[in-house]
Motif scaffolding. Structure first.
Motif, PDB file in Angstrom:
ATOM      1  N   GLU A   1       0.841  -1.192   0.000  1.00 17.74           N
ATOM      2  CA  GLU A   1       0.000   0.000   0.000  1.00 17.74           C
ATOM      3  C   GLU A   1       0.884   1.253   0.000  1.00 17.74           C
ATOM      4  N   PRO A   2       0.547   2.252  -0.834  1.00 14.15           N
ATOM      5  CA  PRO A   2       1.335   3.486  -0.821  1.00 14.15           C
ATOM      6  C   PRO A   2       1.114   4.275   0.474  1.00 14.15           C
ATOM      7  N   VAL A   3       2.120   5.054   0.846  1.00  8.16           N
ATOM      8  CA  VAL A   3       2.056   5.858   2.071  1.00  8.16           C
ATOM      9  C   VAL A   3       2.496   7.280   1.753  1.00  8.16           C
ATOM     10  N   SER A   4       1.819   8.242   2.355  1.00 14.15           N
ATOM     11  CA  SER A   4       2.228   9.644   2.264  1.00 14.15           C
ATOM     12  C   SER A   4       2.434  10.187   3.674  1.00 14.15           C
ATOM     13  N   ILE A   5       3.573  10.842   3.878  1.00 14.89           N
ATOM     14  CA  ILE A   5       3.864  11.477   5.164  1.00 14.89           C
ATOM     15  C   ILE A   5       4.101  12.958   4.895  1.00 14.89           C
ATOM     16  N   ALA A   6       3.223  13.810   5.410  1.00 19.04           N
ATOM     17  CA  ALA A   6       3.360  15.258   5.242  1.00 19.04           C
ATOM     18  C   ALA A   6       3.893  15.856   6.534  1.00 19.04           C
TER      19      ALA A   6
ATOM     20  N   ILE B   1      12.985  18.584   8.995  1.00 21.92           N
ATOM     21  CA  ILE B   1      14.421  18.630   8.735  1.00 21.92           C
ATOM     22  C   ILE B   1      15.017  19.779   9.544  1.00 21.92           C
ATOM     23  N   LEU B   2      15.897  19.435  10.464  1.00 15.98           N
ATOM     24  CA  LEU B   2      16.654  20.419  11.240  1.00 15.98           C
ATOM     25  C   LEU B   2      18.059  20.525  10.638  1.00 15.98           C
ATOM     26  N   PRO B   3      18.691  21.686  10.740  1.00 11.12           N
ATOM     27  CA  PRO B   3      20.036  21.809  10.187  1.00 11.12           C
ATOM     28  C   PRO B   3      21.056  20.989  10.984  1.00 11.12           C
ATOM     29  N   THR B   4      22.087  20.547  10.301  1.00 12.84           N
ATOM     30  CA  THR B   4      23.289  19.875  10.852  1.00 12.84           C
ATOM     31  C   THR B   4      23.074  18.446  11.325  1.00 12.84           C
ATOM     32  N   VAL B   5      21.845  17.964  11.422  1.00  5.82           N
ATOM     33  CA  VAL B   5      21.600  16.600  11.904  1.00  5.82           C
ATOM     34  C   VAL B   5      20.880  15.792  10.827  1.00  5.82           C
ATOM     35  N   THR B   6      20.859  14.476  10.996  1.00  6.17           N
ATOM     36  CA  THR B   6      20.208  13.602  10.030  1.00  6.17           C
ATOM     37  C   THR B   6      18.846  13.174  10.554  1.00  6.17           C
ATOM     38  N   ALA B   7      17.816  13.454   9.763  1.00  4.80           N
ATOM     39  CA  ALA B   7      16.471  12.957  10.061  1.00  4.80           C
ATOM     40  C   ALA B   7      16.367  11.540   9.493  1.00  4.80           C
ATOM     41  N   VAL B   8      15.884  10.614  10.299  1.00  3.71           N
ATOM     42  CA  VAL B   8      15.746   9.221   9.883  1.00  3.71           C
ATOM     43  C   VAL B   8      14.259   8.886   9.850  1.00  3.71           C
ATOM     44  N   GLN B   9      13.777   8.514   8.681  1.00  7.66           N
ATOM     45  CA  GLN B   9      12.364   8.146   8.531  1.00  7.66           C
ATOM     46  C   GLN B   9      12.273   6.629   8.425  1.00  7.66           C
ATOM     47  N   ASN B  10      11.821   5.987   9.494  1.00  4.80           N
ATOM     48  CA  ASN B  10      11.583   4.543   9.473  1.00  4.80           C
ATOM     49  C   ASN B  10      10.115   4.303   9.158  1.00  4.80           C
ATOM     50  N   LEU B  11       9.860   3.320   8.297  1.00  7.11           N
ATOM     51  CA  LEU B  11       8.480   3.087   7.865  1.00  7.11           C
ATOM     52  C   LEU B  11       8.283   1.605   7.564  1.00  7.11           C
TER      53      LEU B  11
ATOM     54  N   PHE C   1      -0.291  10.216   6.598  1.00  3.66           N
ATOM     55  CA  PHE C   1       0.074  10.677   7.936  1.00  3.66           C
ATOM     56  C   PHE C   1       0.468  12.145   7.838  1.00  3.66           C
ATOM     57  N   VAL C   2      -0.112  12.964   8.701  1.00  2.88           N
ATOM     58  CA  VAL C   2       0.234  14.380   8.756  1.00  2.88           C
ATOM     59  C   VAL C   2       0.891  14.636  10.104  1.00  2.88           C
ATOM     60  N   ILE C   3       2.144  15.060  10.066  1.00  2.09           N
ATOM     61  CA  ILE C   3       2.909  15.250  11.306  1.00  2.09           C
ATOM     62  C   ILE C   3       2.606  16.638  11.861  1.00  2.09           C
ATOM     63  N   PRO C   4       2.064  16.733  13.070  1.00  6.37           N
ATOM     64  CA  PRO C   4       1.748  18.049  13.628  1.00  6.37           C
ATOM     65  C   PRO C   4       3.009  18.790  14.068  1.00  6.37           C
ATOM     66  N   ALA C   5       2.834  20.019  14.491  1.00 10.87           N
ATOM     67  CA  ALA C   5       3.970  20.854  14.893  1.00 10.87           C
ATOM     68  C   ALA C   5       4.730  20.248  16.068  1.00 10.87           C
ATOM     69  N   HIS C   6       6.021  20.507  16.104  1.00  8.00           N
ATOM     70  CA  HIS C   6       6.860  20.116  17.233  1.00  8.00           C
ATOM     71  C   HIS C   6       6.340  20.789  18.496  1.00  8.00           C
TER      72      HIS C   6
ATOM     73  N   PRO D   1       2.449   9.107  15.438  1.00  4.81           N
ATOM     74  CA  PRO D   1       2.606   7.973  14.518  1.00  4.81           C
ATOM     75  C   PRO D   1       3.402   8.362  13.271  1.00  4.81           C
ATOM     76  N   GLU D   2       4.414   7.543  12.940  1.00  6.28           N
ATOM     77  CA  GLU D   2       5.204   7.650  11.704  1.00  6.28           C
ATOM     78  C   GLU D   2       6.006   8.938  11.569  1.00  6.28           C
TER      79      GLU D   2
END
Length: 421
Positions: free
Chosen positions: A94-99, A103-113, A128-133, A249-250
């Motif tokens: 099944e396709p997935v969309s994550i909105a 991305i923060l500067p200088t570090v690596t964001a890792v998206q596990n799915l 999946f829509v990621i709300p504000a930090h 989630p996600e």
């Protein structure tokens, strides 16, 4: 490769993104998945399309991010991270969309799915829509509780010792919201998610360490006291900031946070003569004040001044706060031997680790199989180094605490699925 963001002029810095995709059914990597990356809010602006390799991983790419100072200075109210939308497709899944991947500067964001196999010819996309930090958005403040729970009164306490669970059940809402879903989440993944949702991964290492210890101790208090189950609920903890921590989630995690959780995951905070982990409550210290609790921005300032993690925690919670280690870790074949395995090491622990790597290699073809002879030679070191490169650990070729437990975790995941089949 560099990608410049023309629609957001205030993104002069660069962050990194890497995506790991596994199958929901087999826990094996999904090779050949395509990941399309665009700016959130500009879905037609495809910037990049990546493909996963035999380990289910994309290459690490650079993406535009706001100035580093935005995430380091509490006086700046600009959003300190940029947001991207990821669209993931793989044959048979099944396709997935994550909105809103952050991305923060200088570090690596890792998206596990994990992808679910298709159950119809025209599957609907999971979105999946990621709300504000939590440091940027507005969330309900924590409702104060006693930091030590009365556990002898009910007689229902299940645990006589502190155990790190393999999984916890997260209720994605407030406790009484019966419409909210329950998620079955690995304990370590839960902690990484919460820390990535509640502090900035650009902060000083000891600040991150102090906050992770507070998150883990609070969570293990919920586990130890069976707090919600003793009230008749069927979950361990909630995602409501009024009651517990923010879990999303996600959402993506960050490499600086992930590495520290892998290093500290069996630890929690104690006071003398108190058996249970302390319910360490905190607030951000900018939007909300909380006397006698840690503030996240305050812990950042102390980290800048060179305070150690325990010094930061004692500054807020008092000098009788100590770091303790759980007596048991659930869901692992056996515990770390207590010393680093390296070239020249031998014995049953080496053999066990070699056998586990060989099982993992059945799902991860990039991992070379080795002779499980109980002798740590160059071939074993090379296999360990490749494992470390796949799973985001320092590539030392030696098996330290973090690597031992990561090998155990992946081994249990792939072998458990194999047993079910």
């Amino acid at each position: 490769m560099n990608i410049v963001n023309p629609t957001q002029p205030d993104t002069p810095d660069k962050g990194r993104l890497q995506i790991n995709i596994t199958s929901d059914i087999t826990a094996s990597p999904v090779a050949g998945a395509t990941v399309s990356i665009s700016y959130t809010g500009v879905p037609d602006s495809q910037l990049e399309q990546l493909t996963t390799d035999s380990s289910g991983q994309t290459e690490t790419i650079e993406l535009a991010a706001p100035p580093l100072d935005y995430s380091l200075n509490p006086e700046i109210e600009e959003q300190p991270y940029s947001e991207y939308t990821l669209q993931i497709e793989a044959p048979g899944y099944e396709p997935v969309s994550i909105a809103g991947a952050e991305i923060l500067p200088t570090v690596t964001a890792v998206q596990n799915l994990t992808l679910k196999p298709m159950d119809s010819p025209q599957p609907s996309e999971r979105i999946f829509v990621i709300p504000a930090h939590t440091l940027y958005g507005t969330y309900p403040p924590k409702i104060p509780e006693d930091e030590i729970k009365p556990v002898t009164e009910t007689g229902e306490i299940v645990l006589s010792r502190v155990v790190v669970p393999e999984f916890i059940v997260v209720h994605d809402g407030s406790p009484r919201d019966t419409t909210a879903s329950n998620y079955y989440v690995r304990y370590k993944d839960y902690i990484k998610n919460v820390a990535s949702s509640e502090i900035y991964a650009t902060w000083p290492t000891n600040t991150i360490r102090a906050n992770i210890l507070a998150i883990m101790s609070f969570t293990l208090n919920r586990v130890y006291t069976e707090w919600y189950r003793n009230q008749g609920y069927d979950f361990t903890i909630t995602s409501s900031t009024a009651f517990d921590h923010k879990w999303i989630p996600e959402r993506n995690i960050f490499d600086t946070i992930s590495g520290i959780v892998d290093e500290l995951f069996a630890d929690y905070l104690s006071r003398p003569n108190v058996r249970q982990p302390i319910l360490t409550q905190y607030c951000d210290g900018r939007q909300v004040q909380c006397p006698n609790w840690m503030t996240q921005w305050g812990s950042k300032a102390l980290g800048d001044q060179g305070y150690s993690a325990i010094e930061i925690l004692r500054y807020y919670y008092g000098d009788d706060m100590y770091i303790n280690t759980a007596e048991a870790i659930s869901g692992i074949p056996s515990s770390w031997p207590g010393y680093t395995l390296e070239i020249g090491s031998s014995g049953s622990k080496v053999r066990q680790m070699q056998e586990q790597l060989n099982v993992i290699a059945g799902s991860y073809p990039a991992l070379p199989k080795i002779n499980a002879d109980g002798i740590y030679g160059p071939a074993t070191a090379a296999s360990v180094e490749k494992f470390q490169s796949i799973f985001g650990l320092p590539q030392t070729g030696t098996v330290d605490y973090r690597t031992w437990y990561k090998i155990s975790e992946v081994y249990v995941g792939v072998s458990r699925i194999a047993e079910l089949q």
